[in-house]
Scaffold this motif. Structure first.
Motif, PDB file in Angstrom:
ATOM      1  N   THR A   1      40.737  57.829  38.573  1.00 25.36           N
ATOM      2  CA  THR A   1      40.563  56.383  38.373  1.00 25.36           C
ATOM      3  C   THR A   1      41.551  55.576  39.207  1.00 25.36           C
ATOM      4  O   THR A   1      41.296  54.412  39.495  1.00 25.36           O
ATOM      5  CB  THR A   1      40.770  55.977  36.896  1.00 25.36           C
ATOM      6  OG1 THR A   1      42.098  56.333  36.509  1.00 25.36           O
ATOM      7  CG2 THR A   1      39.762  56.636  35.992  1.00 25.36           C
ATOM      8  N   ILE A   2      42.670  56.205  39.598  1.00 34.49           N
ATOM      9  CA  ILE A   2      43.742  55.458  40.270  1.00 34.49           C
ATOM     10  C   ILE A   2      43.218  54.679  41.469  1.00 34.49           C
ATOM     11  O   ILE A   2      43.460  53.484  41.611  1.00 34.49           O
ATOM     12  CB  ILE A   2      44.870  56.416  40.716  1.00 34.49           C
ATOM     13  CG1 ILE A   2      45.688  56.814  39.501  1.00 34.49           C
ATOM     14  CG2 ILE A   2      45.764  55.753  41.749  1.00 34.49           C
ATOM     15  CD1 ILE A   2      46.955  57.553  39.835  1.00 34.49           C
ATOM     16  N   ILE A   3      42.458  55.363  42.298  1.00 34.04           N
ATOM     17  CA  ILE A   3      42.042  54.733  43.544  1.00 34.04           C
ATOM     18  C   ILE A   3      41.070  53.573  43.284  1.00 34.04           C
ATOM     19  O   ILE A   3      41.133  52.533  43.929  1.00 34.04           O
ATOM     20  CB  ILE A   3      41.462  55.779  44.506  1.00 34.04           C
ATOM     21  CG1 ILE A   3      41.302  55.190  45.890  1.00 34.04           C
ATOM     22  CG2 ILE A   3      40.155  56.359  44.012  1.00 34.04           C
ATOM     23  CD1 ILE A   3      41.269  56.234  46.965  1.00 34.04           C
TER      24      ILE A   3
ATOM     25  N   LYS B   1      46.036  49.378  28.051  1.00 38.69           N
ATOM     26  CA  LYS B   1      45.539  49.960  29.294  1.00 38.69           C
ATOM     27  C   LYS B   1      46.506  51.026  29.801  1.00 38.69           C
ATOM     28  O   LYS B   1      46.118  52.141  30.146  1.00 38.69           O
ATOM     29  CB  LYS B   1      45.388  48.840  30.333  1.00 38.69           C
ATOM     30  CG  LYS B   1      44.734  49.261  31.623  1.00 38.69           C
ATOM     31  CD  LYS B   1      44.555  48.038  32.520  1.00 38.69           C
ATOM     32  CE  LYS B   1      44.286  48.436  33.946  1.00 38.69           C
ATOM     33  NZ  LYS B   1      44.322  47.269  34.834  1.00 38.69           N
ATOM     34  N   ARG B   2      47.802  50.686  29.814  1.00 40.80           N
ATOM     35  CA  ARG B   2      48.803  51.641  30.295  1.00 40.80           C
ATOM     36  C   ARG B   2      48.878  52.867  29.410  1.00 40.80           C
ATOM     37  O   ARG B   2      49.060  53.991  29.883  1.00 40.80           O
ATOM     38  CB  ARG B   2      50.168  50.965  30.388  1.00 40.80           C
ATOM     39  CG  ARG B   2      50.578  50.682  31.833  1.00 40.80           C
ATOM     40  CD  ARG B   2      52.079  50.675  31.996  1.00 40.80           C
ATOM     41  NE  ARG B   2      52.711  49.822  30.982  1.00 40.80           N
ATOM     42  CZ  ARG B   2      53.050  48.554  31.212  1.00 40.80           C
ATOM     43  NH1 ARG B   2      52.839  48.012  32.378  1.00 40.80           N
ATOM     44  NH2 ARG B   2      53.611  47.846  30.276  1.00 40.80           N
TER      45      ARG B   2
ATOM     46  N   LEU C   1      36.123  51.250  35.539  1.00 41.85           N
ATOM     47  CA  LEU C   1      35.478  49.975  35.186  1.00 41.85           C
ATOM     48  C   LEU C   1      35.796  49.613  33.740  1.00 41.85           C
ATOM     49  O   LEU C   1      36.061  48.447  33.422  1.00 41.85           O
ATOM     50  CB  LEU C   1      33.961  50.065  35.385  1.00 41.85           C
ATOM     51  CG  LEU C   1      33.481  50.127  36.831  1.00 41.85           C
ATOM     52  CD1 LEU C   1      31.977  50.318  36.897  1.00 41.85           C
ATOM     53  CD2 LEU C   1      33.880  48.857  37.579  1.00 41.85           C
ATOM     54  N   MET C   2      35.790  50.627  32.861  1.00 45.22           N
ATOM     55  CA  MET C   2      36.119  50.368  31.463  1.00 45.22           C
ATOM     56  C   MET C   2      37.568  49.902  31.328  1.00 45.22           C
ATOM     57  O   MET C   2      37.864  48.943  30.616  1.00 45.22           O
ATOM     58  CB  MET C   2      35.884  51.622  30.614  1.00 45.22           C
ATOM     59  CG  MET C   2      34.416  51.941  30.407  1.00 45.22           C
ATOM     60  SD  MET C   2      34.172  53.613  29.773  1.00 45.22           S
ATOM     61  CE  MET C   2      34.757  53.413  28.098  1.00 45.22           C
ATOM     62  N   LEU C   3      38.470  50.593  32.028  1.00 44.44           N
ATOM     63  CA  LEU C   3      39.888  50.219  31.960  1.00 44.44           C
ATOM     64  C   LEU C   3      40.103  48.812  32.499  1.00 44.44           C
ATOM     65  O   LEU C   3      40.937  48.055  32.003  1.00 44.44           O
ATOM     66  CB  LEU C   3      40.738  51.206  32.763  1.00 44.44           C
ATOM     67  CG  LEU C   3      41.066  52.526  32.081  1.00 44.44           C
ATOM     68  CD1 LEU C   3      41.663  53.509  33.070  1.00 44.44           C
ATOM     69  CD2 LEU C   3      42.039  52.310  30.927  1.00 44.44           C
ATOM     70  N   ASN C   4      39.331  48.475  33.511  1.00 46.95           N
ATOM     71  CA  ASN C   4      39.468  47.169  34.140  1.00 46.95           C
ATOM     72  C   ASN C   4      39.089  46.028  33.187  1.00 46.95           C
ATOM     73  O   ASN C   4      39.565  44.912  33.324  1.00 46.95           O
ATOM     74  CB  ASN C   4      38.596  47.110  35.396  1.00 46.95           C
ATOM     75  CG  ASN C   4      38.932  45.932  36.267  1.00 46.95           C
ATOM     76  OD1 ASN C   4      40.097  45.713  36.566  1.00 46.95           O
ATOM     77  ND2 ASN C   4      37.921  45.176  36.653  1.00 46.95           N
TER      78      ASN C   4
ATOM     79  N   ILE D   1      29.976  41.101  40.597  1.00 52.57           N
ATOM     80  CA  ILE D   1      31.301  40.920  41.217  1.00 52.57           C
ATOM     81  C   ILE D   1      32.046  42.247  41.324  1.00 52.57           C
ATOM     82  O   ILE D   1      32.453  42.666  42.404  1.00 52.57           O
ATOM     83  CB  ILE D   1      32.157  39.913  40.414  1.00 52.57           C
ATOM     84  CG1 ILE D   1      31.429  38.572  40.317  1.00 52.57           C
ATOM     85  CG2 ILE D   1      33.508  39.731  41.085  1.00 52.57           C
ATOM     86  CD1 ILE D   1      32.085  37.588  39.391  1.00 52.57           C
ATOM     87  N   THR D   2      32.211  42.929  40.169  1.00 48.59           N
ATOM     88  CA  THR D   2      33.083  44.106  40.162  1.00 48.59           C
ATOM     89  C   THR D   2      32.515  45.242  41.011  1.00 48.59           C
ATOM     90  O   THR D   2      33.211  45.790  41.863  1.00 48.59           O
ATOM     91  CB  THR D   2      33.300  44.592  38.713  1.00 48.59           C
ATOM     92  OG1 THR D   2      33.563  43.450  37.904  1.00 48.59           O
ATOM     93  CG2 THR D   2      34.457  45.537  38.647  1.00 48.59           C
ATOM     94  N   LEU D   3      31.270  45.594  40.765  1.00 44.72           N
ATOM     95  CA  LEU D   3      30.700  46.724  41.506  1.00 44.72           C
ATOM     96  C   LEU D   3      30.665  46.506  43.019  1.00 44.72           C
ATOM     97  O   LEU D   3      31.095  47.390  43.773  1.00 44.72           O
ATOM     98  CB  LEU D   3      29.312  47.063  40.973  1.00 44.72           C
ATOM     99  CG  LEU D   3      29.286  48.105  39.850  1.00 44.72           C
ATOM    100  CD1 LEU D   3      27.861  48.362  39.386  1.00 44.72           C
ATOM    101  CD2 LEU D   3      29.941  49.402  40.281  1.00 44.72           C
ATOM    102  N   PRO D   4      30.183  45.337  43.482  1.00 45.55           N
ATOM    103  CA  PRO D   4      30.218  45.132  44.934  1.00 45.55           C
ATOM    104  C   PRO D   4      31.629  45.236  45.504  1.00 45.55           C
ATOM    105  O   PRO D   4      31.816  45.680  46.635  1.00 45.55           O
ATOM    106  CB  PRO D   4      29.680  43.703  45.104  1.00 45.55           C
ATOM    107  CG  PRO D   4      28.877  43.449  43.891  1.00 45.55           C
ATOM    108  CD  PRO D   4      29.514  44.217  42.786  1.00 45.55           C
ATOM    109  N   ALA D   5      32.635  44.866  44.682  1.00 41.34           N
ATOM    110  CA  ALA D   5      34.010  44.885  45.184  1.00 41.34           C
ATOM    111  C   ALA D   5      34.496  46.299  45.465  1.00 41.34           C
ATOM    112  O   ALA D   5      35.337  46.517  46.334  1.00 41.34           O
ATOM    113  CB  ALA D   5      34.937  44.207  44.171  1.00 41.34           C
ATOM    114  N   ILE D   6      34.004  47.288  44.708  1.00 39.63           N
ATOM    115  CA  ILE D   6      34.488  48.644  44.942  1.00 39.63           C
ATOM    116  C   ILE D   6      33.447  49.494  45.674  1.00 39.63           C
ATOM    117  O   ILE D   6      33.610  50.699  45.814  1.00 39.63           O
ATOM    118  CB  ILE D   6      34.921  49.346  43.628  1.00 39.63           C
ATOM    119  CG1 ILE D   6      33.779  49.390  42.632  1.00 39.63           C
ATOM    120  CG2 ILE D   6      36.135  48.669  43.030  1.00 39.63           C
ATOM    121  CD1 ILE D   6      34.094  50.260  41.430  1.00 39.63           C
TER     122      ILE D   6
END
Lengths: 290, 299
Positions: free
Chosen positions: B176-178, B105-106, B94-97, B208-213
């Motif tokens: 974190t990849i998945i 990020k990379r 979530l932080m990276l996002n 938005i973000t949490l429900p998505a994952i």
């Protein structure tokens, strides 16, 4: 995604970036520290203090490693099982995945079920040991390559990957007189290079890092891979510290123990930057359920 | 199936052969070998000639005081893993996002993936070198501040902390990849719309973000429950010393000690079978649970 440059958002970004940077540093710092110490003269290390860059550069520890035949020998064992083992993995996995990816092949469902079941239940360590032993594989390097020749998980992912290749190609090749073997090797495999690179990486990392199968199957220390020596020199020696019955000479100096860690990790870390692109994609490949 | 169809696909069946032979010999024959758990197995007599003893080895295992020790150790480590390890890859992804600059990020990703590729021997070795009381950098630091050293590696009270920290260091980045993959699929229009409505970063994250994952999190949690008893055999094997067996010995390491070092083959096969059966029940149970939660499940 773009965000408004309000104070709250900027604060959020600064904190986030700082924390992530810290996380990254904490992750690699141990490697830098250990590498630095391994290149430092033992006298300097004895003074203590945090070494991030060798003040008195010294190759003594590495000279010691490269003067011992046991460690060099184990390096060859590891390279051998990694190269040959990965080749066997890829060959057998591909040969099995391709037919299973053909929807018209009778019996494929039952074979898939048989494979899936091995992911849920296994005979366990002791019965497997007896199988390997009764095939006279123990104390040979084959015991490090054959019993794990196909990973059920990789097989399933590769099968799903092959399924995505359009059927038209296969039909065209058949009209041109190809049989299934030449279709696989001349048409399907060249199209699957990214997937093969990913599996090659995963399998070879597993071989390079393999350690317990050697403990289990190999008694002859001439056939020990690098990881087993690493355990002997670093971990077992360390847990003997404080044991008064062990002589001082049995425990290697800190710099040598750290150099052995670097020695056994370096090949992986050297290929890492080249393969990073592939494995990020490959991991996605593996995570997409199909 | 007609002979003709078989002949037409003969090459495909020939290609299948090595794989099938592999799975039969190295996966199914050992499953058959489990019967030795119900025998007094003697290697030179083999499975055909050894004497049958029924549930003797299981009865012995369940009545040993070690049984509860193993049960407790395995259970606590698995529980700690779910509480302390499991949420971290989600938080980090979530932080990276939230990072806008792709290069930064990379860069962070490149750094945090590295430990996944080194062996457990290296991870444990690195921890030993840093935490040792004999010149380990962390203990030097603690000594400089407090004048005392902490025996992280010998003190049984530190064992579980060490195990979990090693897992975190080695696998959080890779984990974190998945989640990043799941996050990359989120429709950016949702964020734009939310911002129009004046949603803050935190509200966007929450709505938005949490429900998505959510479904990815549930699937992975269930997979984790399914392999609850697999507490990382190599790692624990490497971390065990004569001083921390009381808190560190788990089912897997016990099978190794009894079977391979003390040659109690049938007894350790029985312990292994017990663990395999419980493991299978957990996987099946967890999958049912997934389906009840309205998720797809893993098979």
């Amino acid at each position: 995604m773009k965000q408004d440059r309000t104070l709250g958002n900027r604060l959020f970004d600064y904190t986030n970036h700082t924390l992530l940077l810290l996380l990254g540093i904490v992750t690699v710092l141990p490697f830098i520290y250990i590498t630095a110490v391994s290149f430092t003269s033992p006298a300097e290390v004895a003074k203590g203090g945090f070494i991030l860059f060798p003040k008195e550069f010294s190759l003594a520890a590495y000279r010691y490693i490269f003067s011992t035949s046991t460690l060099l020998n184990s390096l060859w064992v590891s390279i051998y099982i990694t190269v040959l083992g990965t080749f066997i993995n890829l060959l057998l996995t591909t040969l099995m995945a391709y037919p299973l990816s053909r929807p018209y092949l009778r019996g494929r469902k039952y074979i898939m079920l048989g494979v899936l079941f091995t992911m849920l239940f296994s005979g366990g360590m002791i019965p497997t040991y007896f199988v390997v032993n009764s095939l006279h594989l123990t104390d040979t390097l084959w015991s490090l390559m054959i019993p794990g020749a196909i990973s059920a998980f990789n097989l399933i992912v590769l099968k799903n990957f092959f399924q995505q290749i359009p059927d038209g190609l296969e039909d065209a090749a058949k009209i041109d007189g190809c049989n299934d073997v030449s279709i696989l090797f001349r048409i399907v495999l060249p199209l699957s290079l990214p997937a093969m690179a990913t599996f090659a990486l995963f399998y070879s990392v597993a071989h390079w890092n393999s350690f317990f199968s050697a403990i289990l199957y190999i008694n002859d220390s001439d056939k020990w891979p690098v990881q087993v020596w690493l355990r002997e020199i670093v971990i077992l020696a360390q847990s003997r510290i404080g044991d008064t019955s062990i002589e001082e000479a049995d425990i290697q100096p800190l710099t040598i123990r750290m150099a052995v860690i670097v020695f056994s990790t370096l090949p992986i870390l050297m290929v890492y930057p080249f393969l990073q692109k592939h494995f990020a994609k490959g991991a996605l490949l593996g995570s997409v359920k199909g | 199936m007609s002979w003709r169809e078989f002949y037409k696909n003969r090459w495909l069946y020939i290609m299948l052969l090595p794989g099938i032979i592999y799975f039969v010999i190295f996966k199914y024959v050992p499953m058959y070998g489990i019967v030795m758990a119900f025998q007094d197995y003697v290697p030179y007599r083999g499975i055909w000639e050894s004497n049958w003893v029924g549930f003797k080895h299981f009865e012995r295992f369940f009545s040993e005081p070690q049984f509860w020790m193993l049960f407790r150790n395995t259970f606590i480590l698995a529980l700690y893993n779910i509480i302390f390890f499991f949420p971290l890859p989600i938080i980090v992804s979530l932080m990276l996002n939230e990072v806008v600059t792709e290069r930064f990020k990379r860069f962070v990703q490149t750094l945090i993936y590295v430990p996944h590729f080194v062996s457990w021997v290296v991870v444990v070795g690195v921890f030993y070198m840093i935490f040792t009381t004999e010149g380990g950098i962390l203990n030097e630091l603690i000594f400089a501040i407090t004048g005392q050293k902490i025996a992280f590696l010998l003190e049984p009270g530190w064992f579980r902390t060490m195990i979990i920290s090693q897992s975190i260091w080695k696998e959080v980045g890779w984990g974190t990849i998945i989640f990043l993959a799941a996050l990359s699929g989120v429709d950016t229009q949702l964020y734009e719309a939310a911002r129009m409505d004046g949603a803050s970063r935190w509200r966007q994250l929450w709505h938005i973000t949490l429900p998505a994952i959510r479904s990815t999190i549930i699937i992975l949690l269930i997979l984790r429950l399914g392999t609850f008893l697999d507490t990382g055999f190599e790692q624990i094997f490497l971390m065990l010393t004569s001083t921390n067996r009381d808190v560190g010995e788990v089912f897997d390491t016990y099978v190794y000690v009894k079977g391979m070092t003390q040659a109690q083959y049938s007894y350790s096969a029985a312990v292994g079978l017990f663990k395999s059966v419980i493991g299978l029940l957990l996987v099946v149970g967890a999958n049912q649970l997934a389906k009840k939660c309205g998720e797809e499940g893993i098979y």
